[in-house]
Design a protein around this motif. Structure first.
Motif, PDB file in Angstrom:
ATOM      1  N   ASP A  97       0.762  -1.224  -0.012  1.00  0.00           N
ATOM      2  CA  ASP A  97      -0.182   0.100  -0.108  1.00  0.00           C
ATOM      3  C   ASP A  97       0.354   1.561   0.059  1.00  0.00           C
ATOM      4  OD1 ASP A  97      -2.179  -1.084   0.118  1.00  0.00           O
ATOM      5  OD2 ASP A  97      -2.536  -1.448   2.107  1.00  0.00           O
ATOM      6  N   ILE A  98       1.020   1.399  -1.045  1.00  0.00           N
ATOM      7  CA  ILE A  98       2.143   3.304  -0.922  1.00  0.00           C
ATOM      8  C   ILE A  98       1.600   3.716  -2.524  1.00  0.00           C
ATOM      9  CG2 ILE A  98       4.495   2.388  -0.284  1.00  0.00           C
ATOM     10  CD1 ILE A  98       4.836   1.299  -3.265  1.00  0.00           C
ATOM     11  N   ASP A  99       0.583   3.853  -2.672  1.00  0.00           N
ATOM     12  CA  ASP A  99      -0.723   4.539  -3.881  1.00  0.00           C
ATOM     13  C   ASP A  99      -0.025   6.129  -3.534  1.00  0.00           C
ATOM     14  OD1 ASP A  99      -1.905   2.302  -4.593  1.00  0.00           O
ATOM     15  OD2 ASP A  99      -3.374   2.582  -3.348  1.00  0.00           O
ATOM     16  N   PRO A 100       0.700   6.637  -4.506  1.00  0.00           N
ATOM     17  CA  PRO A 100      -0.296   6.479  -5.855  1.00  0.00           C
ATOM     18  C   PRO A 100       0.931   4.867  -6.747  1.00  0.00           C
ATOM     19  CG  PRO A 100       0.477   8.303  -6.182  1.00  0.00           C
ATOM     20  CD  PRO A 100       0.972   8.143  -4.546  1.00  0.00           C
ATOM     21  N   ASP A 178       4.876   1.985 -10.972  1.00  0.00           N
ATOM     22  CA  ASP A 178       4.204   2.676 -11.937  1.00  0.00           C
ATOM     23  C   ASP A 178       3.340   3.369 -11.048  1.00  0.00           C
ATOM     24  OD1 ASP A 178       3.826   1.075 -14.226  1.00  0.00           O
ATOM     25  OD2 ASP A 178       1.964  -0.717 -13.507  1.00  0.00           O
ATOM     26  N   TYR A 179       2.942   4.528 -12.065  1.00  0.00           N
ATOM     27  CA  TYR A 179       2.946   5.599 -11.184  1.00  0.00           C
ATOM     28  C   TYR A 179       1.275   6.209 -11.235  1.00  0.00           C
ATOM     29  CZ  TYR A 179       3.004  10.720  -9.158  1.00  0.00           C
ATOM     30  OH  TYR A 179       1.867  11.631  -7.982  1.00  0.00           O
ATOM     31  N   GLU A 180       0.242   6.657 -10.620  1.00  0.00           N
ATOM     32  CA  GLU A 180      -0.291   6.761 -11.485  1.00  0.00           C
ATOM     33  C   GLU A 180      -1.291   8.197 -11.003  1.00  0.00           C
ATOM     34  OE1 GLU A 180      -5.452   6.626  -9.610  1.00  0.00           O
ATOM     35  OE2 GLU A 180      -4.452   5.131  -9.708  1.00  0.00           O
TER      36      GLU A 180
END
Length: 218
Positions: A97-100, A178-180
């Motif tokens: 859990d390291i969003d984004p 990936d970076y959102e």
């Protein structure tokens, strides 16, 4: 009282149907994506590996990709090499859990085709500084003829069938993130290693590249 109960049941039924509809809609959205990648690095010389990808979101931990990859090396030299690969990739996203930002590892296999661009090379011209007179004849003694035959036997034959098969199969391994940027637009950065399976047999170091890309979910 009966009317009140019926109203409560109607509200509960309506809310459950709405929730199911929203869940099914969210599952059906953004199942596919397309994107561009550009990789550059050093593998016995400067190499470039641009590619186009088409993918499918299987679940939150898995994605499948079809990638068309170009492989260009020794661009400024006479020994320039240009090839193309069609790869089937699998991406795995661990539960972090390291969003984004999302970490992933991927691996792929596919076919490789060596491309010979028009106009490259020496054009088949003879490099003999002393061309022979077409009317001249050459006479070999018996000893010279036997020696020439022995030399021909010592010449290495072409690649074996196994080598040809391994040389026609590409592989690619990658670790990246990936970076959102938005729900539809995702940036990607990764470190890749890859080449042909024949390189593994010959204990060659695989090409290493830094790859950046962008994808659009739809």
């Amino acid at each position: 009282m009966k009317i009140k109960r019926l109203c409560v049941l109607a509200v509960l039924l309506t809310s459950s149907l709405a929730g199911a509809a929203s869940n099914s809609a969210s599952k059906s959205e953004d199942k596919y994506y397309a994107g561009l990648n550009f990789g550059a690095g050093w593998g016995g010389g400067f190499i470039m590996k641009p590619s186009v990808v088409f993918g499918y979101h299987h679940d939150k931990n898995s994605k499948f990709e079809l990638e068309v990859l170009a492989n260009m090396s020794d661009i400024t030299q006479d020994t320039r090499k240009i090839g193309a690969s069609l790869l089937a990739n699998y991406r795995y996203y661990p539960d972090l859990d390291i969003d984004p930002v999302k970490l992933y590892v991927s691996g792929g296999l596919g076919g490789y085709l060596q491309v010979i661009p028009f106009g490259f090379g020496e054009g088949g011209e003879s490099k003999d500084p002393k061309p022979k007179d077409p009317g001249a004849t050459t006479t070999l003694s018996a000893g010279e003829a036997i020696g020439a035959a022995e030399e021909n036997k010592k010449e290495p034959s072409g690649p074996s069938l196994v080598d040809k098969i391994l040389g026609s199969i590409s592989y690619k391994l990658k670790v990246g993130v990936d970076y959102e940027i938005t729900p539809q637009i995702v940036g990607a950065v990764g470190v890749t290693a890859g080449g042909q399976l024949s390189g593994i047999k010959e204990l060659q170091i695989p090409d290493a590249t830094l790859e950046v890309g962008i994808r659009y979910n739809f």
